[in-house]
Design an enzyme around this catalytic site. Structure first.
Site, PDB file in Angstrom:
ATOM      1  N   ARG B  58       4.622   5.948  -3.977  1.00  9.23           N
ATOM      2  CA  ARG B  58       4.865   7.082  -4.864  1.00  9.23           C
ATOM      3  C   ARG B  58       6.164   6.941  -5.643  1.00  9.23           C
ATOM      4  O   ARG B  58       6.274   7.464  -6.757  1.00  9.23           O
ATOM      5  CB  ARG B  58       4.832   8.412  -4.090  1.00  9.23           C
ATOM      6  CG  ARG B  58       3.412   8.834  -3.711  1.00  9.23           C
ATOM      7  CD  ARG B  58       3.337  10.329  -3.406  1.00  9.23           C
ATOM      8  NE  ARG B  58       4.324  10.708  -2.440  1.00  9.23           N
ATOM      9  CZ  ARG B  58       4.115  10.808  -1.116  1.00  9.23           C
ATOM     10  NH1 ARG B  58       2.919  10.575  -0.631  1.00  9.23           N
ATOM     11  NH2 ARG B  58       5.072  11.162  -0.313  1.00  9.23           N
ATOM     12  N   GLU B  95       9.430   8.204  13.439  1.00  6.81           N
ATOM     13  CA  GLU B  95       9.226   9.086  14.595  1.00  6.81           C
ATOM     14  C   GLU B  95       8.526   8.301  15.719  1.00  6.81           C
ATOM     15  O   GLU B  95       8.908   8.381  16.883  1.00  6.81           O
ATOM     16  CB  GLU B  95       8.370  10.282  14.157  1.00  6.81           C
ATOM     17  CG  GLU B  95       8.396  11.432  15.129  1.00  6.81           C
ATOM     18  CD  GLU B  95       7.638  12.633  14.579  1.00  6.81           C
ATOM     19  OE1 GLU B  95       7.432  13.579  15.335  1.00  6.81           O
ATOM     20  OE2 GLU B  95       7.241  12.606  13.380  1.00  6.81           O
TER      21      GLU B  95
END
Lengths: 177, 177
Positions: B58, B95
């Site tokens: 993106r 994470e």
């Protein structure tokens, strides 16, 4: 200016025998990028293009500038799991295995006139998937624009009956033209 | 024109409890893309930016238009195995697990003044990796520009001491502002 002068040929990438056509020197020149964006737009200026569609990741590099040059929308084609809204998908075969591309179901408006763009036309698998995704949503397909075409791989045949335009052609794997 | 009006909030993507800020309606508007490109460039116009750097995928959507708006080079940051020339890499924790980004070793010229851009500042992990890659090559870092900032995740702190600018801020996960 000749866009070809900004392409670097790197042998044996991603595997032995493949000559990779590296676009990063072109990206490094603001003047060359402006030139290439105008040249990619040129064949389609009187075609009333309302949206430009391109697949991640290198397609995005030319997709948004081309859309802005034509005053058109940009529709991203993405790998699975990236688009957050409802999607439609197209799966296609690779040399080993398969791949899948997606667009949002609401990406194409009624009567949308779509120009598809990518940096490279090789065997045409990615662009064929993009065309099928556009067709699924009843887009009017204006054509396909590429920076580079590897003509010896005949990818253009796979994209029939659509208009295909490329700025730079390489006629053999190792050749400079 | 308010760029925020072109962001669609989609709940529970990519997992329950996450509000995804979808930029595809913005990409669908040529006028909004032009506006946003100018706004992303605005804080840096007198900073003599010579290159814009962005990570796939993106980031590329805003990276090349912003580079062209500033008359600057574009330097792509990519996932492993995508760049054909010699690369330098930065690995960072996610994470669950880790990720790795790369740039070409010859991407940054001596004295290059680099503006980094991405669509979204969340925890700042991707942008921190881009900053480390730019620092490794002795870039002069001008700052970081984002379309959207999730201020409640405090990613901005991770990017100190660099200047950070964003166009749209969301102050809570579910909120509209």
């Amino acid at each position: 200016m000749n866009a070809r002068d900004y392409i670097r040929s790197i042998p044996d990438f991603p595997r032995p025998g493949i000559m990779f056509r590296d676009i990063t020197p072109l990206l490094k020149s603001a003047a060359a990028m402006k030139h290439v964006t105008q040249q990619l737009a040129e064949p389609w200026r009187d075609q009333n293009v309302t949206a430009v569609m391109a697949a991640e990741a290198r397609g995005f590099v030319f997709g948004t500038p081309l859309a802005m040059e034509l005053g058109a929308a940009f529709i991203p084609v993405r790998k699975p799991g990236k688009l957050p809204f409802e999607t439609s998908a197209w799966e296609y075969d690779l040399e080993y295995g398969s791949d899948r591309l997606e667009i949002h179901r609401d990406a194409v408006d009624p009567g949308e006139r779509v120009l598809l763009v990518d940096d490279l036309l090789a065997t045409g698998g990615t662009m064929e998937a993009c065309l099928r995704l556009a067709e699924q949503q009843d887009a009017e397909i204006v054509g396909c624009s590429f920076l580079i075409e590897l003509t010896f791989l005949n990818g253009r045949e796979r994209l029939q009956p659509y208009d295909v335009h490329s700025l730079i052609a390489y006629e053999s794997e190792a050749g400079d033209d």
